[in-house]
Every structure is written in structure tokens, then in C-alpha cells.
Design an enzyme around this catalytic site. Sequence first.
Site, PDB file in Angstrom:
ATOM      1  N   ASN A  72       0.842  -1.201   0.000  1.00 58.89           N
ATOM      2  CA  ASN A  72       0.000   0.000   0.000  1.00 58.89           C
ATOM      3  C   ASN A  72       0.876   1.249   0.000  1.00 58.89           C
ATOM      4  O   ASN A  72       0.376   2.358   0.171  1.00 58.89           O
ATOM      5  CB  ASN A  72      -0.915   0.011   1.242  1.00 58.89           C
ATOM      6  CG  ASN A  72      -2.116  -0.900   1.047  1.00 58.89           C
ATOM      7  OD1 ASN A  72      -2.787  -0.842   0.023  1.00 58.89           O
ATOM      8  ND2 ASN A  72      -2.371  -1.765   2.016  1.00 58.89           N
ATOM      9  N   ASN A  73       2.193   1.061  -0.161  1.00 58.15           N
ATOM     10  CA  ASN A  73       3.134   2.185  -0.108  1.00 58.15           C
ATOM     11  C   ASN A  73       3.354   2.735  -1.527  1.00 58.15           C
ATOM     12  O   ASN A  73       3.972   2.089  -2.371  1.00 58.15           O
ATOM     13  CB  ASN A  73       4.455   1.668   0.509  1.00 58.15           C
ATOM     14  CG  ASN A  73       5.494   2.758   0.636  1.00 58.15           C
ATOM     15  OD1 ASN A  73       5.568   3.658  -0.184  1.00 58.15           O
ATOM     16  ND2 ASN A  73       6.315   2.646   1.668  1.00 58.15           N
ATOM     17  N   PHE A 102      11.675   8.722   0.640  1.00 63.02           N
ATOM     18  CA  PHE A 102      10.749   8.521   1.758  1.00 63.02           C
ATOM     19  C   PHE A 102      11.490   7.854   2.911  1.00 63.02           C
ATOM     20  O   PHE A 102      12.684   7.552   2.807  1.00 63.02           O
ATOM     21  CB  PHE A 102       9.535   7.674   1.316  1.00 63.02           C
ATOM     22  CG  PHE A 102       9.870   6.226   1.031  1.00 63.02           C
ATOM     23  CD1 PHE A 102      10.477   5.862  -0.157  1.00 63.02           C
ATOM     24  CD2 PHE A 102       9.588   5.235   1.961  1.00 63.02           C
ATOM     25  CE1 PHE A 102      10.797   4.530  -0.417  1.00 63.02           C
ATOM     26  CE2 PHE A 102       9.886   3.900   1.700  1.00 63.02           C
ATOM     27  CZ  PHE A 102      10.497   3.552   0.508  1.00 63.02           C
ATOM     28  N   HIS A 135       5.170   5.175  -2.565  1.00 66.73           N
ATOM     29  CA  HIS A 135       6.581   5.474  -2.888  1.00 66.73           C
ATOM     30  C   HIS A 135       7.260   4.231  -3.476  1.00 66.73           C
ATOM     31  O   HIS A 135       7.973   4.286  -4.470  1.00 66.73           O
ATOM     32  CB  HIS A 135       7.365   5.882  -1.640  1.00 66.73           C
ATOM     33  CG  HIS A 135       6.842   7.092  -0.951  1.00 66.73           C
ATOM     34  ND1 HIS A 135       7.139   8.364  -1.357  1.00 66.73           N
ATOM     35  CD2 HIS A 135       6.035   7.214   0.123  1.00 66.73           C
ATOM     36  CE1 HIS A 135       6.555   9.230  -0.548  1.00 66.73           C
ATOM     37  NE2 HIS A 135       5.861   8.551   0.351  1.00 66.73           N
ATOM     38  N   HIS A 138      19.074  -1.129  -1.692  1.00 64.64           N
ATOM     39  CA  HIS A 138      18.647  -2.451  -1.237  1.00 64.64           C
ATOM     40  C   HIS A 138      17.516  -2.998  -2.114  1.00 64.64           C
ATOM     41  O   HIS A 138      17.566  -4.115  -2.597  1.00 64.64           O
ATOM     42  CB  HIS A 138      18.196  -2.332   0.223  1.00 64.64           C
ATOM     43  CG  HIS A 138      17.276  -1.166   0.463  1.00 64.64           C
ATOM     44  ND1 HIS A 138      17.644   0.134   0.231  1.00 64.64           N
ATOM     45  CD2 HIS A 138      15.975  -1.098   0.857  1.00 64.64           C
ATOM     46  CE1 HIS A 138      16.628   0.946   0.479  1.00 64.64           C
ATOM     47  NE2 HIS A 138      15.598   0.215   0.855  1.00 64.64           N
ATOM     48  N   ARG A 139      16.476  -2.152  -2.337  1.00 69.70           N
ATOM     49  CA  ARG A 139      15.314  -2.616  -3.103  1.00 69.70           C
ATOM     50  C   ARG A 139      15.685  -2.799  -4.574  1.00 69.70           C
ATOM     51  O   ARG A 139      15.303  -3.780  -5.205  1.00 69.70           O
ATOM     52  CB  ARG A 139      14.146  -1.625  -2.954  1.00 69.70           C
ATOM     53  CG  ARG A 139      12.826  -2.144  -3.523  1.00 69.70           C
ATOM     54  CD  ARG A 139      11.651  -1.259  -3.136  1.00 69.70           C
ATOM     55  NE  ARG A 139      11.548  -1.092  -1.704  1.00 69.70           N
ATOM     56  CZ  ARG A 139      11.970  -0.015  -1.041  1.00 69.70           C
ATOM     57  NH1 ARG A 139      12.479   1.009  -1.682  1.00 69.70           N
ATOM     58  NH2 ARG A 139      11.880   0.035   0.268  1.00 69.70           N
ATOM     59  N   ASP A 169      15.377   8.044   4.106  1.00 72.51           N
ATOM     60  CA  ASP A 169      16.246   8.543   3.021  1.00 72.51           C
ATOM     61  C   ASP A 169      17.029   9.823   3.377  1.00 72.51           C
ATOM     62  O   ASP A 169      18.198   9.928   3.018  1.00 72.51           O
ATOM     63  CB  ASP A 169      15.431   8.786   1.741  1.00 72.51           C
ATOM     64  CG  ASP A 169      15.178   7.501   0.962  1.00 72.51           C
ATOM     65  OD1 ASP A 169      15.795   6.471   1.294  1.00 72.51           O
ATOM     66  OD2 ASP A 169      14.365   7.525   0.021  1.00 72.51           O
ATOM     67  N   LYS A 208      19.432   6.422  -6.860  1.00 74.17           N
ATOM     68  CA  LYS A 208      19.064   5.625  -5.680  1.00 74.17           C
ATOM     69  C   LYS A 208      18.701   4.198  -6.102  1.00 74.17           C
ATOM     70  O   LYS A 208      19.202   3.228  -5.533  1.00 74.17           O
ATOM     71  CB  LYS A 208      17.874   6.263  -4.924  1.00 74.17           C
ATOM     72  CG  LYS A 208      17.404   5.372  -3.770  1.00 74.17           C
ATOM     73  CD  LYS A 208      16.168   5.848  -3.036  1.00 74.17           C
ATOM     74  CE  LYS A 208      15.718   4.778  -2.031  1.00 74.17           C
ATOM     75  NZ  LYS A 208      14.440   5.021  -1.392  1.00 74.17           N
ATOM     76  N   ASP A 212       9.969  -6.412   2.042  1.00 72.23           N
ATOM     77  CA  ASP A 212      10.060  -5.861   3.382  1.00 72.23           C
ATOM     78  C   ASP A 212      11.482  -5.372   3.581  1.00 72.23           C
ATOM     79  O   ASP A 212      12.424  -6.007   3.102  1.00 72.23           O
ATOM     80  CB  ASP A 212       9.698  -6.905   4.438  1.00 72.23           C
ATOM     81  CG  ASP A 212       9.299  -6.230   5.740  1.00 72.23           C
ATOM     82  OD1 ASP A 212       8.313  -5.476   5.740  1.00 72.23           O
ATOM     83  OD2 ASP A 212       9.996  -6.429   6.759  1.00 72.23           O
TER      84      ASP A 212
HETATM   85  P1  IMP Z   1       8.629  -1.822   4.939  1.00 70.94           P
HETATM   86  O1  IMP Z   1       8.200  -2.630   6.112  1.00 70.94           O
HETATM   87  O2  IMP Z   1       9.295  -2.590   3.875  1.00 70.94           O
HETATM   88  O3  IMP Z   1       7.522  -0.962   4.421  1.00 70.94           O
HETATM   89  O4  IMP Z   1       9.734  -0.804   5.416  1.00 70.94           O
HETATM   90  C1  IMP Z   1       9.833  -0.411   6.750  1.00 70.94           C
HETATM   91  C2  IMP Z   1      10.239   1.019   6.868  1.00 70.94           C
HETATM   92  O5  IMP Z   1      11.597   1.132   6.390  1.00 70.94           O
HETATM   93  C3  IMP Z   1       9.452   2.025   6.037  1.00 70.94           C
HETATM   94  O6  IMP Z   1       8.338   2.487   6.726  1.00 70.94           O
HETATM   95  C4  IMP Z   1      10.448   3.133   5.858  1.00 70.94           C
HETATM   96  O7  IMP Z   1      10.468   3.960   6.985  1.00 70.94           O
HETATM   97  C5  IMP Z   1      11.758   2.371   5.798  1.00 70.94           C
HETATM   98  N1  IMP Z   1      12.184   2.162   4.401  1.00 70.94           N
HETATM   99  C6  IMP Z   1      11.888   1.140   3.573  1.00 70.94           C
HETATM  100  N2  IMP Z   1      12.478   1.315   2.386  1.00 70.94           N
HETATM  101  C7  IMP Z   1      13.151   2.480   2.476  1.00 70.94           C
HETATM  102  C8  IMP Z   1      13.939   3.207   1.550  1.00 70.94           C
HETATM  103  O8  IMP Z   1      14.152   2.845   0.380  1.00 70.94           O
HETATM  104  N3  IMP Z   1      14.463   4.360   2.015  1.00 70.94           N
HETATM  105  C9  IMP Z   1      14.257   4.827   3.278  1.00 70.94           C
HETATM  106  N4  IMP Z   1      13.512   4.194   4.164  1.00 70.94           N
HETATM  107  C10 IMP Z   1      12.957   3.018   3.767  1.00 70.94           C
END
Ligand code: IMP
Length: 191
Positions: free
Chosen positions: A9-10, A149, A12, A177-178, A152, A172, A69
Site C-alpha cells: 500500500n506504499n 521517503f 513510494h 537495497h530494493r 532517506d 538511488k 520488506d
Molecule cells: P517496509 O516494512 O518494507 O515498508 O519498510 C519499513 C520502513 O523502512 C518504512 O516504513 C520506511 O520507513 C523504511 N524504508 C523502507 N524502504 C526504504 C527506503 O528505500 N528508504 C528509506 N527508508 C525506507
Amino acid sequence: MSDLLFATNNSHKLREIQEIIGNEFRILSLKDVKLDIDIPETQETIEGNAVQKVRFVYELTGLNCFADDTGLEIDALNGRPGVYSARYAGEGCSFDDNINKILRELTGVENRKACFRCAICLITDGEEHIFQGRVNGVITTERKGTDGFGYDPVFLPDGHRQTFAMMPAYLKNGISHRGRAVEKMVKWLTC
Ligand code: IMP
């Protein structure tokens, strides 16, 4: 072109993944398949959460899909916030609250090494596959940049002079990582 549903649901992340994957696959959002749901994320590892999220959505839709995740692991905080990165400052907290908390905890700390780790779980034709990506860096002493987001604005990747929030998206995505986990997934899907 094949379709892949991204279980998030993200918005970004959705934009980032679309930019990374390009034209080879069409990425469907939960909105595209008319799913308005909260996806559970209650495991103790990022890999466990990626698997939990994608299974939940696959069981609802039967579509080829993936979930990711991410955890930010800070050396001086013994790997925290890690799997709790999204809600480090408490349930319902904002990205800003989380950054404030880590900056407070790192006040006066010299070792600012950290890494982002990402796990993606993909289900195609009922089979699960995991892909991982990692980027090392340091946590800056103050916010720099306004793009991106999450954490970052305070993450400076090794070998670079700009935080993730100062970089154009393509830069980026090329080192993140992603981005690295997605690259592995695409390679696997296309070979
Ligand atoms: P999620 O559980 O994968 O959504 O990520 C957990 C949290 O890590 C997110 O709410 C962000 O605060 C942080 N996060 C995830 N990916 C990134 C990124 O690419 N840059 C910065 N913060 C990130």
C-alpha cells in the site's frame, strides 16, 4: 508483457519498483485489482514479513505477485530498528518521528554505520522465491535532501556524497537495497 501484482500500500515503493522494472513487466497495484486491504506484517524477520505479505495477497487473488520488506540496521543500536523500521517511534508514527528517534539515539555516537536490507518474496504459479538486496552506508547527523521517503534524508550510502533523499531516483534505484533485490528478481524471471 506479463503482469505482476505488487502487494503493497506504499505509493513510494510502487513508483520506485515501476521505475526499476521498466517495460518488461507491468506492475499492478492493489488498487488496480480493486483490493482495499491492510496486509499483515507480524513476523520477526524481514524475510518472514515478505513471505507473510505475499501469501496473504496471493491467497486472495491467485495472481502472480510479490511483496517486499525492508529494515534499516544501525550498528551502534545493535541492528535496530531492523524489522521494526516502519513503527520504530510507535504505532502510527510518521517518517519524521522515526528519524527524530534514531538521531536522538545516535547523539554523540561516532560509529554511524548502517545498512538497509530488503527481502522480496515472489509467488509465480504457486511457487515461492526469495531475493535479497543490501546497501551499506552511514547515518548523517542531520536531514539532507527532500526526495524519497522513510529514512532517506539521513542515509548516506558508502561511496556517495548525497543522501538517498538528495539523489535522482535512477541513482538511488541503481544502488539501493530494493533496487538490488528487484534486479535479482527480474533476472530470475527473464532467464
Ligand atoms: P517496509 O516494512 O518494507 O515498508 O519498510 C519499513 C520502513 O523502512 C518504512 O516504513 C520506511 O520507513 C523504511 N524504508 C523502507 N524502504 C526504504 C527506503 O528505500 N528508504 C528509506 N527508508 C525506507
